[in-house]
Design a protein around this motif. Sequence first.
Motif, PDB file in Angstrom:
ATOM      1  N   ARG A  91       1.039  -0.912   0.147  1.00  0.00           N
ATOM      2  CA  ARG A  91      -0.303  -0.204  -0.258  1.00  0.00           C
ATOM      3  C   ARG A  91       0.679   1.373  -0.082  1.00  0.00           C
ATOM      4  N   GLU A  92       2.058   1.071   1.067  1.00  0.00           N
ATOM      5  CA  GLU A  92       3.089   2.276   0.489  1.00  0.00           C
ATOM      6  C   GLU A  92       3.433   2.927  -0.136  1.00  0.00           C
ATOM      7  N   ALA A  93       4.451   1.462  -0.860  1.00  0.00           N
ATOM      8  CA  ALA A  93       5.184   2.028  -1.815  1.00  0.00           C
ATOM      9  C   ALA A  93       4.239   1.948  -3.654  1.00  0.00           C
ATOM     10  N   MET A  94       2.964   1.093  -3.545  1.00  0.00           N
ATOM     11  CA  MET A  94       2.226   1.443  -5.043  1.00  0.00           C
ATOM     12  C   MET A  94       0.899   1.394  -4.901  1.00  0.00           C
ATOM     13  N   PRO A  95       0.465   2.125  -3.784  1.00  0.00           N
ATOM     14  CA  PRO A  95      -0.810   2.121  -3.934  1.00  0.00           C
ATOM     15  C   PRO A  95      -2.110   1.835  -4.832  1.00  0.00           C
ATOM     16  N   ASN A  96      -2.012   2.294  -5.666  1.00  0.00           N
ATOM     17  CA  ASN A  96      -2.479   1.679  -6.569  1.00  0.00           C
ATOM     18  C   ASN A  96      -2.635   0.549  -7.294  1.00  0.00           C
ATOM     19  N   TRP A  98      -1.378  -1.874  -5.398  1.00  0.00           N
ATOM     20  CA  TRP A  98      -2.041  -2.800  -4.140  1.00  0.00           C
ATOM     21  C   TRP A  98      -3.550  -2.948  -4.347  1.00  0.00           C
ATOM     22  N   ALA A  99      -4.259  -1.751  -4.793  1.00  0.00           N
ATOM     23  CA  ALA A  99      -5.477  -1.197  -4.387  1.00  0.00           C
ATOM     24  C   ALA A  99      -6.237  -2.599  -4.991  1.00  0.00           C
ATOM     25  N   THR A 100      -4.953  -2.972  -6.356  1.00  0.00           N
ATOM     26  CA  THR A 100      -5.986  -3.252  -7.687  1.00  0.00           C
ATOM     27  C   THR A 100      -5.403  -5.002  -7.430  1.00  0.00           C
ATOM     28  N   SER A 101      -4.811  -5.444  -6.813  1.00  0.00           N
ATOM     29  CA  SER A 101      -4.258  -7.320  -6.071  1.00  0.00           C
ATOM     30  C   SER A 101      -5.338  -7.022  -5.354  1.00  0.00           C
ATOM     31  N   MET A 102      -5.666  -5.933  -4.532  1.00  0.00           N
ATOM     32  CA  MET A 102      -6.897  -6.489  -3.451  1.00  0.00           C
ATOM     33  C   MET A 102      -7.924  -6.397  -3.280  1.00  0.00           C
ATOM     34  N   THR A 103      -8.679  -5.984  -5.022  1.00  0.00           N
ATOM     35  CA  THR A 103      -9.678  -6.120  -5.456  1.00  0.00           C
ATOM     36  C   THR A 103      -9.672  -7.505  -5.869  1.00  0.00           C
ATOM     37  N   ASN A 104      -8.946  -8.204  -6.595  1.00  0.00           N
ATOM     38  CA  ASN A 104      -8.863  -9.740  -6.889  1.00  0.00           C
ATOM     39  C   ASN A 104      -8.464 -10.495  -5.925  1.00  0.00           C
ATOM     40  N   LEU A 105      -7.603 -10.089  -4.802  1.00  0.00           N
ATOM     41  CA  LEU A 105      -8.060 -10.750  -4.080  1.00  0.00           C
ATOM     42  C   LEU A 105      -9.199 -10.575  -3.097  1.00  0.00           C
TER      43      LEU A 105
END
Length: 176
Positions: A91-96, A98-105
């Motif tokens: 989330r800190e290094a690559m927030p967008n 990260w958010a896409t990966s979280m949605t996929n997860l």
Amino acid sequence: AMPFEWAASMHNLACAYYYRIRGDRGENIEQASSAYEQSLKVFTRKAMPVEWAQTTMTLATTYSKRIHGEKAKNIEHMISALEQSLEVRTREAMPNKWATSMTNLASAYVERIRGDRTENIEQAIDAYEQSSEVKTQAAMSVEYRQTSRLLANLLADESRWKEAAPAYAQALDVTE
């Protein structure tokens, strides 16, 4: 030799197989998975963490489309690959990203066959909510709408109407 270029070519080949219209869909996905796995021999987490994380995440998407093999096992591979990619796509290094990966997860947990269904749903809800903290209405309206809708649909499917209503309202409030 030029290992980076070879790995990048394998990644591009994987993408081509993933989106290929001609031929057997199942075989195309298998070829995509194989090419992503080949590129990961060069795109290692230690040597090229950003490329490794991207390739690992895209490999996870092939598991979601996989026709061959046991569905439950494919979903577990998908979850594992997404969780691994999140170790670099923070989330800190690559927030967008990260958010896409979280949605996929979150979507993977919705589809998950193994484990406790209630726990899987709660993990999905948590991941959608975390993703929405980055994919805000102001910053990423289209992605925010999509994530809000996915969360609302999940809550509605679980008959959690009081929680679903505000999530639907958030999705509807987004202006493009």
